[in-house]
Design a protein around this motif. Structure first.
Motif, mmCIF file in Angstrom:
data_model
loop_
_atom_site.group_PDB
_atom_site.id
_atom_site.type_symbol
_atom_site.label_atom_id
_atom_site.label_comp_id
_atom_site.label_asym_id
_atom_site.label_seq_id
_atom_site.Cartn_x
_atom_site.Cartn_y
_atom_site.Cartn_z
ATOM 1 N N VAL A 53 48.753 36.990 23.176
ATOM 2 C CA VAL A 53 49.049 36.350 24.059
ATOM 3 C C VAL A 53 50.452 37.135 25.108
ATOM 4 C CG1 VAL A 53 47.993 35.611 26.834
ATOM 5 C CG2 VAL A 53 47.582 34.526 24.165
ATOM 6 N N ARG A 81 42.072 42.664 27.558
ATOM 7 C CA ARG A 81 42.517 42.048 29.463
ATOM 8 C C ARG A 81 41.847 41.234 29.680
ATOM 9 N NH1 ARG A 81 45.650 46.196 31.666
ATOM 10 N NH2 ARG A 81 46.954 45.432 32.510
ATOM 11 N N MET A 82 42.182 40.280 30.167
ATOM 12 C CA MET A 82 42.009 39.278 30.856
ATOM 13 C C MET A 82 41.236 39.888 32.209
ATOM 14 S SD MET A 82 39.971 36.691 31.134
ATOM 15 C CE MET A 82 40.793 35.399 29.145
ATOM 16 N N ASN A 83 39.919 40.111 32.471
ATOM 17 C CA ASN A 83 39.902 40.568 34.380
ATOM 18 C C ASN A 83 38.848 39.702 35.005
ATOM 19 O OD1 ASN A 83 40.066 42.112 36.231
ATOM 20 N ND2 ASN A 83 38.377 43.866 35.475
ATOM 21 N N SER A 84 39.162 39.333 35.940
ATOM 22 C CA SER A 84 38.491 37.947 36.671
ATOM 23 C C SER A 84 37.685 37.512 35.760
ATOM 24 C CB SER A 84 37.280 39.129 37.400
ATOM 25 O OG SER A 84 37.910 39.844 38.308
ATOM 26 N N GLY A 85 38.263 36.679 34.931
ATOM 27 C CA GLY A 85 38.231 35.221 34.267
ATOM 28 C C GLY A 85 36.896 36.457 32.431
ATOM 29 N N LYS A 86 37.143 37.205 32.415
ATOM 30 C CA LYS A 86 35.981 37.530 31.287
ATOM 31 C C LYS A 86 37.290 38.586 30.587
ATOM 32 C CE LYS A 86 32.397 40.664 30.643
ATOM 33 N NZ LYS A 86 31.680 41.822 31.442
ATOM 34 N N LEU A 87 36.617 38.767 29.447
ATOM 35 C CA LEU A 87 37.450 39.465 28.680
ATOM 36 C C LEU A 87 36.868 40.821 28.608
ATOM 37 C CD1 LEU A 87 39.917 38.814 26.956
ATOM 38 C CD2 LEU A 87 38.926 38.056 24.546
ATOM 39 N N ASP A 88 37.552 41.814 28.566
ATOM 40 C CA ASP A 88 36.861 43.645 28.026
ATOM 41 C C ASP A 88 37.997 43.979 27.227
ATOM 42 O OD1 ASP A 88 35.137 42.511 30.357
ATOM 43 O OD2 ASP A 88 36.712 43.442 31.233
#
Length: 137
Positions: free
Chosen positions: A112, A128-135
């Motif tokens: 991380v 990438r963590m984006n708005s609580g979502k892993l993309d």
């Protein structure tokens, strides 16, 4: 898998490591100390670290010695949370070289980091963590 076996194979290294005695030396088994000294030297930590008081170490020394403490256990997997956050550029390079060697010897790592360049230097897949979502990055 029994918990003790899991802990031998996968080691978590927090951004700020815990130290359970006042001196550094007791954090290493006697049979780990030679390997610890070699790794510490690679990471630019002063040679007398085993006799040092934890309270007298810099944040960066604690961070690097926590990595040494993990690596001398010969884990299969490292779970790393910001392993270079408190380090200067030269120390970051040393840590990344040690981690690259760990990977080259067949180790696996989940890293991380807030440094996307570091993720690209050390990783084979980035997310990438984006708005609580892993993309995917």
């Amino acid at each position: 898998m029994p918990a003790a076996e899991w802990r031998r194979q996968a080691i978590y290294l927090a951004a700020e490591s815990g130290w359970w005695t006042d001196l550094v030396g007791p954090h290493f088994a006697k049979d780990e100390r030679d390997a610890a000294a070699r790794l510490a030297e690679q990471l630019g930590v002063r040679p007398a670290f085993l006799g040092a008081q934890v309270a007298h170490l810099s944040t960066g020394e604690k961070q690097r010695l926590a990595l040494v403490r993990a690596l001398v256990k010969l884990p299969r997997v490292l779970l790393l949370d910001e392993p270079t956050a408190a380090l200067d550029a030269a120390s970051v390079n040393r840590v990344e070289a040690v981690l690259a060697d760990f990977l080259a010897r067949g180790g696996a790592m989940v890293l991380v980091t807030h440094d996307p360049e570091q993720a690209h230097r050390l990783g084979t897949a980035q997310f990438r963590m984006n708005s609580g979502k892993l993309d995917p990055a």
